[in-house]
Design an enzyme around this catalytic site. Sequence first.
Site, PDB file in Angstrom:
ATOM      1  N   GLU A   1      -5.375  -5.050  10.448  1.00  0.00           N
ATOM      2  CA  GLU A   1      -4.341  -4.045  10.681  1.00  0.00           C
ATOM      3  C   GLU A   1      -4.628  -3.342  12.014  1.00  0.00           C
ATOM      4  OE1 GLU A   1      -2.322  -2.787   6.742  1.00  0.00           O
ATOM      5  OE2 GLU A   1      -3.999  -1.434   7.101  1.00  0.00           O
TER       6      GLU A   1
ATOM      7  N   ASN B   1       0.879  -1.176   0.000  1.00  0.00           N
ATOM      8  CA  ASN B   1       0.000   0.000   0.000  1.00  0.00           C
ATOM      9  C   ASN B   1       0.911   1.219   0.000  1.00  0.00           C
ATOM     10  OD1 ASN B   1      -1.761   2.062   0.518  1.00  0.00           O
ATOM     11  ND2 ASN B   1      -2.386   1.338   2.549  1.00  0.00           N
ATOM     12  N   TRP B   2       1.025   1.851  -1.154  1.00  0.00           N
ATOM     13  CA  TRP B   2       1.984   2.948  -1.287  1.00  0.00           C
ATOM     14  C   TRP B   2       1.453   4.259  -0.704  1.00  0.00           C
ATOM     15  CZ3 TRP B   2       3.889   1.849  -7.035  1.00  0.00           C
ATOM     16  CH2 TRP B   2       4.671   0.694  -7.021  1.00  0.00           C
ATOM     17  N   LYS B   3       0.208   4.281  -0.302  1.00  0.00           N
ATOM     18  CA  LYS B   3      -0.400   5.471   0.319  1.00  0.00           C
ATOM     19  C   LYS B   3      -0.117   6.710  -0.532  1.00  0.00           C
ATOM     20  CE  LYS B   3      -0.193   3.133   4.765  1.00  0.00           C
ATOM     21  NZ  LYS B   3      -0.060   3.196   6.216  1.00  0.00           N
TER      22      LYS B   3
ATOM     23  N   GLY C   1       2.626   2.016  11.003  1.00  0.00           N
ATOM     24  CA  GLY C   1       3.589   3.110  10.913  1.00  0.00           C
ATOM     25  C   GLY C   1       4.289   3.422  12.220  1.00  0.00           C
TER      26      GLY C   1
ATOM     27  N   GLU D   1      -6.738   4.617   8.120  1.00  0.00           N
ATOM     28  CA  GLU D   1      -6.499   6.046   7.876  1.00  0.00           C
ATOM     29  C   GLU D   1      -7.736   6.693   7.267  1.00  0.00           C
ATOM     30  OE1 GLU D   1      -2.894   5.468   5.644  1.00  0.00           O
ATOM     31  OE2 GLU D   1      -1.838   4.915   7.477  1.00  0.00           O
TER      32      GLU D   1
ATOM     33  N   GLY E   1       2.983  -1.157   4.367  1.00  0.00           N
ATOM     34  CA  GLY E   1       3.037   0.281   4.129  1.00  0.00           C
ATOM     35  C   GLY E   1       4.464   0.728   3.874  1.00  0.00           C
ATOM     36  N   GLY E   2       5.106   1.276   4.910  1.00  0.00           N
ATOM     37  CA  GLY E   2       6.438   1.866   4.772  1.00  0.00           C
ATOM     38  C   GLY E   2       7.448   0.977   4.058  1.00  0.00           C
TER      39      GLY E   2
ATOM     40  N   SER F   1       3.556  -2.470  10.447  1.00  0.00           N
ATOM     41  CA  SER F   1       5.000  -2.577  10.731  1.00  0.00           C
ATOM     42  C   SER F   1       5.600  -3.928  10.331  1.00  0.00           C
ATOM     43  CB  SER F   1       5.290  -2.250  12.204  1.00  0.00           C
ATOM     44  OG  SER F   1       4.933  -0.901  12.474  1.00  0.00           O
TER      45      SER F   1
ATOM     46  N   HIS G   1      -9.380   1.273   4.945  1.00  0.00           N
ATOM     47  CA  HIS G   1      -8.115   1.421   5.680  1.00  0.00           C
ATOM     48  C   HIS G   1      -8.369   2.311   6.900  1.00  0.00           C
ATOM     49  CE1 HIS G   1      -4.023   2.450   6.734  1.00  0.00           C
ATOM     50  NE2 HIS G   1      -3.642   1.404   6.026  1.00  0.00           N
TER      51      HIS G   1
HETATM   52  P1  13P Z   1       3.162   0.160   7.866  1.00  0.00           P
HETATM   53  O1  13P Z   1       3.670  -1.104   7.190  1.00  0.00           O
HETATM   54  O2  13P Z   1       3.915   1.380   7.440  1.00  0.00           O
HETATM   55  O3  13P Z   1       3.035  -0.008   9.335  1.00  0.00           O
HETATM   56  O4  13P Z   1       1.671   0.390   7.301  1.00  0.00           O
HETATM   57  C1  13P Z   1       0.763  -0.655   7.288  1.00  0.00           C
HETATM   58  C2  13P Z   1      -0.422  -0.239   6.500  1.00  0.00           C
HETATM   59  O5  13P Z   1      -1.123   0.691   6.868  1.00  0.00           O
HETATM   60  C3  13P Z   1      -0.705  -0.969   5.267  1.00  0.00           C
HETATM   61  O6  13P Z   1      -1.977  -0.661   4.773  1.00  0.00           O
END
Ligand code: 13P
Length: 251
Positions: free
Chosen positions: A168, A11-13, A174, A98, A234-235, A213, A96
């Site tokens: 999640e 997920n490149w956000k 994050g 967020e 994510g990251g 994470s 998600h």
């Molecule tokens: P991180 O891997 O940066 O914790 O993010 C997870 C995420 O929100 C994937 O959708």
Amino acid sequence: MSTRTPLVAGNWKLNGSRESVASLAKAIADGMAGKSCEVLVCPTFVHLADVQSVLAGSSVLLGAQNCSVEQEGAYTGEVSSPMIKAFGAQYVIVGHSERRAMYAETSDLVAQKAQAVQQAGMQPIVCVGETLEQREAGQLQAVLDEQLDAVVNLLGIGSMAQCVIAYEPVWAIGTGRSASSEQAQEVHAMIRQKLAVLDAGVAQQVRILYGGSVKPDNAQELFMQPDIDGGLIGGAALKAESFLGICAAAV
Ligand code: 13P
């Protein structure tokens, strides 16, 4: 052993330029050549076309991070699931945390989005998960029930086989603080058990990803758990090396 094919999704956000996203996609496609794991990348809407052309001929799949519940019409700023599908996307992340937290998406709206994704011939990746406050208050099961019931009630249990669930925990996103493999497995088993009450066959089929994470050094232990079928990253999905390291842990 389950027969579910592991899926690792990036997920490149809200990240990347046209150039950086194309080179990341290229590096992932090259790194996955000849590998059997199912791998998906989810760029922003405006990068879908570039990433689609870079991924042409590779095994890496394309997805989006959100969609409208509407098909077309006077909905300024929205993007519909048929529009996303037209770029060769096969998955759309919905709900998600967020989006739930920052854009006030309710579980009912998330369910409608999941339905729109399926109606367009793609699979939704439905994100669920609790905050630290909710976990500490003993509300984990209630939170999951509320988030999942909305989707299962609208889609019907039969359609859940064409749906991916991503657990999640909000406190792990994050933060560098992943759930332990035991904590994650416990919740994945709860989710599968919940579906099994309605349909044992569907519960065995549905893939449940862990997100929060995930890094190359904790991926293997997480993915070894019986009810964890891959990850939503994510990251660590923003660098080819770390993402490929996570993909390698899934096979
Ligand atoms: P991180 O891997 O940066 O914790 O993010 C997870 C995420 O929100 C994937 O959708």
